[in-house]
Design an enzyme around this catalytic site. Structure first.
Site, PDB file in Angstrom:
ATOM      1  N   ASP A 175      65.018  19.108  75.364  1.00 50.96           N
ATOM      2  CA  ASP A 175      64.339  19.597  76.563  1.00 50.96           C
ATOM      3  C   ASP A 175      65.399  20.166  77.499  1.00 50.96           C
ATOM      4  O   ASP A 175      66.563  19.787  77.430  1.00 50.96           O
ATOM      5  CB  ASP A 175      63.576  18.463  77.254  1.00 50.96           C
ATOM      6  CG  ASP A 175      62.575  18.998  78.277  1.00 50.96           C
ATOM      7  OD1 ASP A 175      62.443  20.236  78.395  1.00 50.96           O
ATOM      8  OD2 ASP A 175      61.919  18.190  78.950  1.00 50.96           O
ATOM      9  N   GLU A 220      66.893  29.046  78.655  1.00 55.76           N
ATOM     10  CA  GLU A 220      66.070  28.020  78.037  1.00 55.76           C
ATOM     11  C   GLU A 220      66.538  27.722  76.617  1.00 55.76           C
ATOM     12  O   GLU A 220      66.675  26.576  76.225  1.00 55.76           O
ATOM     13  CB  GLU A 220      64.607  28.471  78.031  1.00 55.76           C
ATOM     14  CG  GLU A 220      63.639  27.531  77.337  1.00 55.76           C
ATOM     15  CD  GLU A 220      63.498  26.177  78.024  1.00 55.76           C
ATOM     16  OE1 GLU A 220      63.175  26.158  79.212  1.00 55.76           O
ATOM     17  OE2 GLU A 220      63.730  25.154  77.360  1.00 55.76           O
ATOM     18  N   ASP A 225      60.579  20.644  73.695  1.00 59.66           N
ATOM     19  CA  ASP A 225      59.723  20.780  74.875  1.00 59.66           C
ATOM     20  C   ASP A 225      60.243  21.925  75.735  1.00 59.66           C
ATOM     21  O   ASP A 225      61.410  22.298  75.636  1.00 59.66           O
ATOM     22  CB  ASP A 225      59.770  19.471  75.665  1.00 59.66           C
ATOM     23  CG  ASP A 225      58.605  19.360  76.629  1.00 59.66           C
ATOM     24  OD1 ASP A 225      57.889  20.365  76.796  1.00 59.66           O
ATOM     25  OD2 ASP A 225      58.410  18.287  77.203  1.00 59.66           O
ATOM     26  N   HIS A 276      64.277  14.700  78.016  1.00 60.10           N
ATOM     27  CA  HIS A 276      63.947  15.126  79.376  1.00 60.10           C
ATOM     28  C   HIS A 276      64.697  14.289  80.401  1.00 60.10           C
ATOM     29  O   HIS A 276      65.271  14.809  81.350  1.00 60.10           O
ATOM     30  CB  HIS A 276      62.444  15.012  79.597  1.00 60.10           C
ATOM     31  CG  HIS A 276      62.047  15.118  81.029  1.00 60.10           C
ATOM     32  ND1 HIS A 276      61.952  16.324  81.675  1.00 60.10           N
ATOM     33  CD2 HIS A 276      61.794  14.164  81.955  1.00 60.10           C
ATOM     34  CE1 HIS A 276      61.638  16.112  82.937  1.00 60.10           C
ATOM     35  NE2 HIS A 276      61.537  14.810  83.138  1.00 60.10           N
TER      36      HIS A 276
END
Lengths: 387, 961
Positions: free
Chosen positions: B729, B767, B799, B936
Site C-alpha cells: 500500500d 503510486e 491496495d 497500510h
C-alpha cells in the site's frame, strides 16, 4: 481582435481555408467587452433595480450584470431558444451565493420571444439594453420596434448600440459586419432615427459609443455607436403600470438568489458574525490573560527588562475598530465570557443587519445562549471550538 | 428541448494569467482519467494562450493507449517561485524552496484513464464505529488515520475529501497549461485482465457458502435501440481553449447537429450521421471566424462502453435539471440542506452516480453522499490561528491547518486545494490579467464580481490546481486566492476531535441500510417522475429499469480461529473476549522494558503496569516490573531519558503521553524506529482515564505489545500450503507533498504470524512501486531461513491503485515480481497471484429481512456476479460487521489481475476472507486482508511520522501497529 472580417456567420461547408484572419484594427479590450462594460458602467451609475437585456443571446451581459448589487430583477429576451437553454445555467446561484448571500433579492428570468411582441412582464423596467440588436431588423420590424420598446415597455432608460458604418471604411472589405445585418447606419442615420423615436415617445437621447477610431481616422467616430435614451420626467409620471396583459413570451429559465432579505439567510449570517465576533473577543481576552501570566513570570524570574511580545504583525486598527472601542466591553465572570449585545450591535455589519438589540436578540433566538437578563452573549471562556 | 448536452458547471472564470514564466512551458502528454467526466476533458484541453493557434495537432495516438510521454526539460518556474524569490532571481531555479519544488515536481507515472467513474470516492458508511474505536484505542494518533477502515462517522476528511474535490473540480479554474489533444480519439478502455487467466475463462463464479438474496444500489439502464450512434471528433481552427466557448460555438449549429447530441469538450455523440466522414463548418465567435471540423471517429452500439462517457455526461445534465447543484464531482440538493448554526456549517445531501458496464449490461450505480459546507472563510481561520498562537509559530500553525485543505471560492463555484500561503503578498498586490494589464486583487474582485475585499492585511493562498496522486503531472501555473473569499470545506482534524459536533453531524450523515435505500428510492423516483429527465432518456432510447438490481450472493462459512489449543468461531466477527481468556499462540514475555511518563502521572503509570501484570498471566505472558522513568513533555526530554536508560536488552518502551501531540509522538517514534530501534508503545493518558475499562484497555495494550515484540495472537487455517502473502500500500502525503511511501509487508512463516516489512520512499505522488525486487528478495531469504524451502507461491494484495492504473500495474509491479520469481530458484518456479484491493467503492449490498426491512449482509458475503465485469476476474466481499442501526457496510472489491497459481474463484474468495481475520491489532474481521492493512499501517507511520526508512532490525516485527 474584432470587427475585422466580413465573413458570413455559420457558412456551412464554406471554403474554410480562405477564412480571413487579417487583423486590421484591434480593440483592447475586445469591442464586445467594451459594449458590456458600457452597460455595466451605466448600471453602476444609475443603480436600476430592474434591468432587461433585449436580444440577450448567450446571456453574457446578464452574467456580468448579475454581480451588480443594485439589481433585483434581471430579464433576458431572445428569439433563439436553444441558446437560452444552453446558457441558462450560467446564471444560477452558486454555492457561494448560499453561504454568503447578497444584500437584495435577485430574480433572473430568460424569455423566449421576440422583442417585437408585447409581453406585460416586461413593463416597469428601469433599464433596457438593446446591444447590437436593431441592425438585425428588416425595415418592417424596425418600424415596429419603437412602438413596443419605447411605447409599450417604456423603461426609464434604454440603451441601444449599433455598428457605425462610417467606421467600416477602415475594414478591408466594405460589406456588413455580420451576414445577418440588414443595415448598418452612419452616425447621421442612427441619430436621425433615434431623435425621431425619442421625440415621439417623450425620451431624451444622448449619443456616444465604444471602440475608439485609430489615430488619423478620428473623424469616422466610434466603431459602435450608442444612444442612451432617458424617459422625460413628465412621461415617467404618466406611465401607468398595467401589469395585466398578455404573457406572450415563454419562460425558458428562471432562478432566484438567496439574499439577506430572506429571514433564514439573514439569521444565519447574523449568527455566524456574532459567533465570529464573540470568539475573536474571547481569544483576545485569553491571549491577554496569558500575556499577563508571562509577564508575571518574567518579573518573577528577575527579568525586569524583557517584556513578552509577539513578533507577529499587529493587525492595523480600522475606523470600525476604533468605533468599537466606545462600545461596552466584554467581561468575564468565573469561567463564562460575556459580550454585551450593545457591543455586538455596534459592529457595523451586524448593526446594519439587525438594526437594534431587540432584533438581534430575536435572531439569536435559542441558537446562542444569553445571560439571564438577555443583555449579553454568554459562552464558556475555555471552550475552544475554533476550528 | 436542449440542443446540446454539456456537463454543467458555473463557468465564471477568474483566470489569472500570471506572467513571469520564462520561456515556453514544457509539457508532457497526458492520458486522462476522464471517463465519466467531460470535465476532465476540459482541463485536458490546455489553456496555452502563448501557443500559436496554428500549432499542429498531435499525431493521432495509438487508439486507446496512453501516448508515450514526451520527454520534458527542466521543471518550469512557478509563479510562486518568482514571487518568493523576486523576479531578479528568476534565472536560478535551484533556490526554490523545497515545498514549492515539490509543487512543480516531476512525476513519471504513465497512466491510462479508468473506465467511467469506477474509482469513485468513498462514501462514509458510518459503520463499524465500535470496531474502529477498538482498533484505534491504543495508539491514539493525533491525526486519525485515513486508513483501510472507514472513518466512522462522517464525510471523508480533509485528505479524502480534498482529494475528491480535487478530482472533481480542482483544476477547472486553474491555469493548467497542458497541450491540447486536438482531435485525439479518446477511448475509455478497461484492461481485460481476464483474457490471460485461462482457468477462469469459463466462469469467475464460486459455489461455496450458503446462497443469499441481495439487493444492490445499481439500476439497470436498458437500451431498446439497435440503431447506431455516431461519434465525431470536434476540431477548432483556430484552436479555442475556453471550454464554454467551444460549446457555445456548437450551440449555434443546431441545424446541422439537431437537438440531440452529447458533447464532452472534444468529441460529440450524435444519434444520426452527418453524412460525411469529415464535415467542416465555419462559425463565428464574437465576430471571429472559427472553422469547426467534425471527423467521424466511429459508429457505436448504444450499449457500447465507448458511449459511457457520454451517458455519464447526459446523466449529469439530468441531475442538473432536477435542481441539484454540482459541488466538486457530485450533485447536491440545496433545498434539503441541514443547517448547523452552532457550528457555522451546513450539510447538503446529494448523490454519487456513475454509469458502468457490468456483466448484466449498463447499470447506474447511485449512492448517497453529503457535502459539508462552512460559513467560515480561510481568513477566519488565519486570523484566529494567528490570534491564538504565540510568537513565531503562528505561520507554521496556519500553514499546517490550511495547506492541503480544500476551499470553495464564493464568487464562482470552484473548489481549490490550498498548496501554500504567500505571506509576502496581500490583496493589494497585483497580477497580470489575460489581456496583459496589471490589476490588484482588490480591484479585480470589485470590478469583476462586485465583491469587496475588506481586509487588506491578509496573505494570499496559492493553489497549484489539479493534483492527483495517481496522475502524472504537468507543470501549470499556480493561482492565487484571497483567503477572505474562500470558504472552508470539509472537516478539519480539530473538528473531528469535537465529539459532540461529530455526534450531531453523524446523526444526519450516518445511514443504516433502510434509510439509505429509502433515500435512493426517492431519488430514483424523482428521476422517473421528472419529465425533462425522461425525455432525455427517451431521446437516447435509454430506460432506467424500475427497482434496484437484485442478485444472489453467498455467505461463506465462519472462519475458525485457533489460539493455542483453543478453537473458536468468529462469532459476530469479534473474538476479543475469547482472546484474553486463553494463552496466546506465541507469547513473548516482557523482562526488560521502560515506562516513560510525565510529571504527575506516576500513579497512572504504576496502575497501568499493575493492570498489565493482572491481565497477562491468562494470556501466557510474563510481565516483569518495568523501569518507570519520568520525563518532561518535550521531544528532547523523552529522547534524553531514553538515551540514558534504554539498552541493548530493552525490549519495549511504553510512553504515557499526557496530550495528543503529533510532534511528540513523531519525535519519539522517529527516535525509536530509526536512531535507536526498540519497539515502542505510546498510550494516551486520556485513554487510561476512562473509568470502567482499565482491564479491557490493559488487555489491548498487552496484546499489541506482544505483537510488536514478535509474538502471535491466533491463527486461522488459510487453506493454502506454503504460500507467502504480501501486502502493498502507498501513503501519499497530499497535504505536505512529501515523498510518497510504499509499504511492503510479507509473511515469512506458513501460519502468517511473522511478517517482514520494508518501505520504499519514492517521488511525491507516485503510486506504482519500483524496487519491489529487493523487497521480494529479502522476504524470500527470510522465508527460506524460517522454513527449509522457498514458498510454492506468492500472493500479493495490492491496495491503493485505481482501475485506470491496472495496465501500468501489470507492466510494472507484476512484471517486476514475475520476472524475479521466475529466476529466483532454478528449476522451481514460484507462482504468483496478484490481487488488486479497492475499498473506496460506491456499490452497496443490502439483505432483505422479514417485513421488508433492509439489513447489512453478514460478514463473509461474497458477490461475484452481475455487478462484476466480464473483463475481470473480480468479486466483492463484505467483511465488515456493523451493529444494527449504525450504518451501511461497504463491501471491498477484489480484482485478480494475474494468477499463475490458478486459484479457483472459491479458493481465492475463501483465502481472501480468511486473511481478513489475521490482523492482530483488532480481534475481529477487518475490511481488507491483513497484509494489506499491515502495509497500510507501515506506510502511514513512515509517511506521517518517520519520513525515513525505519531501522532494519525492526523489519521482522510488527512495530508499526
Amino acid at each position: 481582435v474584432e470587427e475585422d472580417n466580413m465573413e458570413c456567420n455559420s457558412v456551412v461547408d464554406g471554403n474554410v481555408e480562405e477564412v480571413p484572419s487579417k487583423k486590421v484594427i484591434k480593440f483592447n479590450p475586445p469591442l464586445y467587452k467594451q459594449r458590456y462594460q458600457f452597460v455595466k458602467n451605466l448600471v453602476e451609475q444609475h443603480q436600476p433595480k430592474k434591468v432587461a437585456d433585449l436580444g440577450c443571446g448567450d446571456v453574457c451581459l446578464l452574467a456580468i450584470l448579475k454581480y451588480q448589487k443594485c439589481i433585483e430583477e434581471l430579464v433576458g429576451v431572445d428569439i433563439n431558444e436553444g441558446r437560452l437553454k444552453w446558457n441558462g445555467s450560467r446564471l444560477s446561484p452558486c454555492v457561494g451565493d448560499h453561504l454568503d448571500p447578497r444584500e437584495l433579492d435577485l430574480a433572473i428570468t430568460l424569455y423566449h420571444g421576440s422583442v417585437l411582441e408585447k409581453d406585460c412582464r416586461l413593463l416597469g423596467f428601469d433599464l433596457a439594453a438593446c446591444i447590437e440588436l436593431i441592425e438585425h431588423f428588416d425595415s418592417e420590424d424596425l418600424a415596429k420596434f419603437p412602438e413596443v420598446v419605447f411605447g409599450y415597455m417604456s423603461p426609464a432608460m434604454i440603451v441601444i448600440s449599433t455598428p457605425n458604418s462610417e467606421f467600416n471604411s477602415l475594414f478591408p472589405c466594405a460589406v456588413f459586419r455580420d451576414s445577418d445585418h440588414k443595415f448598418e447606419w452612419s452616425r447621421m442615420q442612427f441619430q436621425t432615427w433615434a431623435l425621431d423615436v425619442a421625440s415621439r415617445y417623450n425620451y431624451s437621447v444622448e449619443f456616444t459609443g465604444v471602440g475608439e477610431p485609430p489615430t488619423g481616422a478620428e473623424d469616422v467616430g466610434y466603431c459602435t455607436q450608442i444612444g442612451v435614451f432617458r424617459k422625460k420626467a413628465e412621461a415617467a409620471e404618466m406611465a401607468v403600470l398595467e401589469h395585466h396583459g398578455e404573457h406572450v413570451y415563454e419562460v425558458v429559465y428562471t432562478t432566484s438568489y438567496p439574499s439577506l432579505q430572506q429571514i433564514n439567510y439573514r439569521r444565519r449570517v447574523v449568527i455566524y458574525l456574532v459567533y465570529r465576533e464573540v470568539s475573536r473577543l474571547r481569544r483576545k481576552y485569553q491571549v491577554s490573560l496569558r500575556q499577563d501570566e508571562l509577564e508575571a513570570e518574567f518579573i518573577a524570574s528577575g527579568n525586569q527588562t524583557g517584556k513578552f511580545t509577539s513578533d507577529l504583525p499587529v493587525p492595523v486598527l480600522t475606523d470600525d475598530d476604533k468605533a468599537m472601542e466606545m462600545a461596552p466591553q466584554p467581561f468575564c465572570i468565573e469561567d463564562k465570557f460575556y459580550v454585551p449585545l450593545q457591543r455586538i450591535i455596534a459592529y457595523p455589519r451586524l448593526g446594519h443587519l439587525c438594526g437594534n438589540v431587540e432584533k438581534l436578540r430575536e435572531f439569536l433566538g435559542d441558537m446562542i445562549e444569553l445571560n439571564c437578563d438577555g443583555s449579553a452573549v454568554k459562552v464558556d471562556l475555555n471552550d475552544c471550538s475554533d476550528f | 428541448m436542449p440542443t446540446l448536452l454539456l456537463w454543467g458547471r458555473e463557468r465564471h472564470h477568474h483566470l489569472f494569467t500570471l506572467c513571469g514564466v520564462p520561456g515556453p512551458l514544457p509539457f508532457r502528454s497526458i492520458r486522462f482519467r476522464t471517463a465519466m467526466t467531460g470535465r476532465a476533458r476540459v482541463h485536458a484541453r490546455g489553456r496555452r494562450r502563448d501557443t500559436p493557434p496554428s500549432e499542429p495537432a498531435q499525431p493521432e495516438a495509438v487508439r486507446g493507449r496512453p501516448m508515450p510521454p514526451v520527454p520534458r526539460t527542466d521543471p518550469p518556474l512557478s509563479f510562486a517561485d518568482l514571487v518568493r524569490r523576486g523576479t531578479a532571481a528568476a534565472q536560478q531555479p535551484r533556490q526554490i524552496q523545497p515545498r514549492l519544488q515539490s509543487l512543480t515536481g516531476v512525476r513519471h507515472v504513465a497512466e491510462a484513464g479508468p473506465p467511467a467513474g469506477a474509482e469513485a470516492t468513498s462514501r462514509p458508511s458510518g459503520s463499524s464505529l465500535h470496531g474502529i474505536l477498538q482498533a484505534r484505542m491504543l495508539e491514539q494518533l493525533p491525526f486519525p488515520s485515513p486508513g483501510n477502515l472507514p472513518d466512522p462517522r462522517i464525510e471523508p476528511g480533509s485528505p479524502a475529501l480534498a482529494e475528491e474535490l480535487q478530482q472533481a473540480s480542482g483544476s477547472q479554474g486553474s491555469l493548467l497549461r497542458k497541450r491540447r489533444d486536438v482531435g485525439r480519439d479518446f477511448q475509455d478502455f478497461v484492461v481485460n485482465t481476464r483474457q490471460n487467466l485461462v482457468h477462469v475463462r469459463e466462469s469467475t463464479k464460486g459455489t461455496e457458502g450458503s446462497p443469499v438474496m441481495l439487493l444492490s444500489n445499481h439500476v439497470r439502464l436498458k437500451s431498446h435501440s439497435q440503431r447506431h450512434l455516431y461519434k465525431y471528433n470536434v476540431i477548432y481552427t483556430p484552436d479555442i481553449e475556453d471550454g464554454s466557448k467551444r460549446e457555445a460555438l456548437l450551440s449555434e449549429l443546431e441545424k446541422l447537429l439537431g437537438n440531440r447530441c452529447i458533447y464532452d469538450g472534444n468529441s460529440l455523440l450524435l444519434p444520426h450521421s452527418l453524412g460525411e466522414t469529415k464535415k467542416e463548418v465555419v462559425s463565428k465567435l464574437k465576430n471571429e471566424p472559427v472553422k469547426i471540423t467534425f471527423e467521424l471517429s466511429r459508429e457505436l452500439q448504444t450499449t457500447s462502453p465507448d458511449c459511457l462517457r457520454y451517458y455519464n455526461i447526459l446523466f449529469r445534465r439530468m441531475l442538473q435539471k432536477m435542481d441539484l447543484d454540482q459541488i466538486g464531482r457530485n450533485y447536491y440538493n440545496k433545498n434539503k440542506k441541514t443547517e448547523f448554526n452552532e457550528y457555522r456549517l451546513e450539510i447538503w445531501p446529494g448523490y454519487v452516480t456513475s454509469i458502468l458496464p457490468y456483466e448484466t449490461g449498463l447499470t447506474l450505480c447511485a449512492d448517497v453522499s453529503h457535502k459539508l459546507l462552512r460559513m467560515e472563510t480561510a481568513y477566519d481561520l488565519i486570523s484566529h490561528t494567528r490570534e491564538k498562537a504565540r510568537g513565531e509559530d503562528a505561520k507554521e500553525k496556519i500553514l499546517r491547518k490550511l495547506v492541503g485543505s480544500s476551499v470553495l471560492t464564493k464568487y464562482n463555484n470552484r473548489t481549490y486545494r490550498v498548496d501554500d500561503i504567500i505571506w509576502e503578498m496581500s490583496p493589494s498586490s497585483t497580477f497580470t490579467k489575460s489581456d496583459g494589464s496589471e490589476i490588484s486583487f482588490v480591484d479585480y474582485y470589485k470590478e469583476r464580481y462586485g465583491t469587496v475585499v475588506t481586509t487588506l492585511n491578509q496573505p494570499l493562498l496559492i493553489t497549484k490546481g489539479k493534483w492527483k496522486k495517481s496522475r502524472q503531472d504537468t507543470p501549470h501555473q499556480p493561482i492565487m486566492l484571497v483567503p477572505e473569499l474562500c470558504h472552508l470545506t470539509g472537516l478539519t482534524d480539530d473538528m473531528r476531535k469535537d465529539s459532540r459536533m461529530m455526534g450531531d453531524l453523524s446523526t444526519h450523515t450516518r445511514m443504516d441500510p433502510d434509510r439509505r435505500q429509502h433515500k435512493l428510492l426517492t431519488f430514483m423516483d424523482s428521476l422517473r417522475k421528472n419529465n425533462a429527465v425522461q425525455k432525455e432518456l427517451r431521446d437516447w432510447n435509454l430506460e432506467l429499469e424500475e427497482g434496484f438490481l437484485s442478485l444472489s450472493g453467498r455467505t461463506l462459512q465462519d472462519v475458525r480461529i485457533r489460539q493455542g489449543r483453543r478453537v473458536f468461531d468468529n462469532h459476530k466477527a469479534d473474538w476479543s473476549r475469547n482472546t484474553r481468556e486463553v494463552p496466546l499462540l506465541r507469547a513473548v514475555s516482557l523482562d526488560h522494558w521502560l515506562i516513560v511518563y510525565t510529571k504527575g502521572n506516576y500513579e497512572t503509570a504504576l496502575t497501568l503496569q499493575q493492570n498489565l501484570q493482572r491481565v497477562t498471566p491468562r494470556m501466557g505472558i510474563t510481565v516483569r516490573n518495568a523501569k518507570l522513568l519520568e520525563a518532561a513533555d518535550t521531544v528532547q526530554s523523552y529522547i534524553r531519558t531514553l538515551e540514558k536508560h534504554a539498552s541493548q536488552k530493552t525490549q519495549m518502551v511504553l510512553c504515557l503521553l499526557p496530550t495528543d501531540n503529533k510532534e511528540i509522538y513523531d519525535g519519539i517514534k522517529r527516535y525509536l524506529c530509526i536512531n535507536y530501534p526498540i519497539p515502542s508503545q505510546c498510550v494516551l493518558k486520556r485513554t487510561l482515564d476512562r473509568p470502567k475499562t482499565p482491564v479491557t484497555i490493559a488487555t489491548k495494550i498487552a496484546l499489541q505489545m506482544n505483537c510488536k515484540l514478535g509474538g502471535a495472537l491466533w491463527k486461522v487455517d488459510i487453506g493454502l500450503q506454503n504460500a507467502m502473502f504480501i501486502g502493498i500500500d502507498c501513503f501519499h502525503d497530499i497535504e505536505r507533498r512529501r515523498k510518497s511511501v510504499a509499504g511492503f509487508v510479507a509473511s515469512i512463516d506458513p501460519d502468517l504470524t511473522r511478517w517482514f516489512s520494508e518501505c520504499i520512499i519514492q517521488q511525491s505522488g507516485q503510486e506504482l512501486v519500483k524496487g519491489l525486487t529487493t523487497c521480494l528478495y529479502t522476504a524470500l531469504k527470510l522465508w527460506c531461513e524460517q522454513n527449509s524451502s522457498p514458498p510454492h507461491s506468492v500472493i500479493v494484495y495490492r491496495d491503493g491503485v485505481g482501475d485506470g492504473q491496472l495496465q501500468a500495474l501489470i507492466d510494472q509491479e507484476v512484471k517486476q515480481m514475475e520476472t524475479y520469481l521466475e529466476n529466483a530458484y532454478r528449476g522451481q518456479k514460484v507462482r504468483l497471484t496478484f490481487i488488486v484491493v479497492k475499498k473506496r467503492i460506491n456499490t452497496r449490498f443490502f439483505i432483505e429481512k422479514d417485513g421488508g426491512r433492509l439489513n447489512n449482509p453478514s460478514p463473509g458475503t461474497v458477490i461475484d456476479l452481475k455487478v462484476t465485469r466480464t473483463e475481470w476476474y473480480d468479486f466483492f466481499i463484505v467483511s465488515q460487521s456493523v451493529r444494527e442501526g449504525t450504518g451501511t457496510v461497504t463491501p471491498t472489491h477484489y480484482n485478480v489481475i494475474h494468477d499463475t497459481l490458478y486459484l479457483s474463484p472459491d479458493a481465492v474468495q475463501g483465502l481472501t476472507y480468511r486473511l481478513c481475520h489475521m490482523y492482530y491489532n483488532f480481534s475481529g474481521i477487518i475490511r481488507v486482508p491483513a497484509p494489506c492493512h499491515y502495509a497500510h499501517k507501515l506506510a502511514y507511520l513512515v509517511g506521517q511520522s518517520l519520513h525515513q526508512q525505519p531501522h532494519g532490525s525492526l523489519s521482522k516485527s510488527l512495530f508499526y501497529l
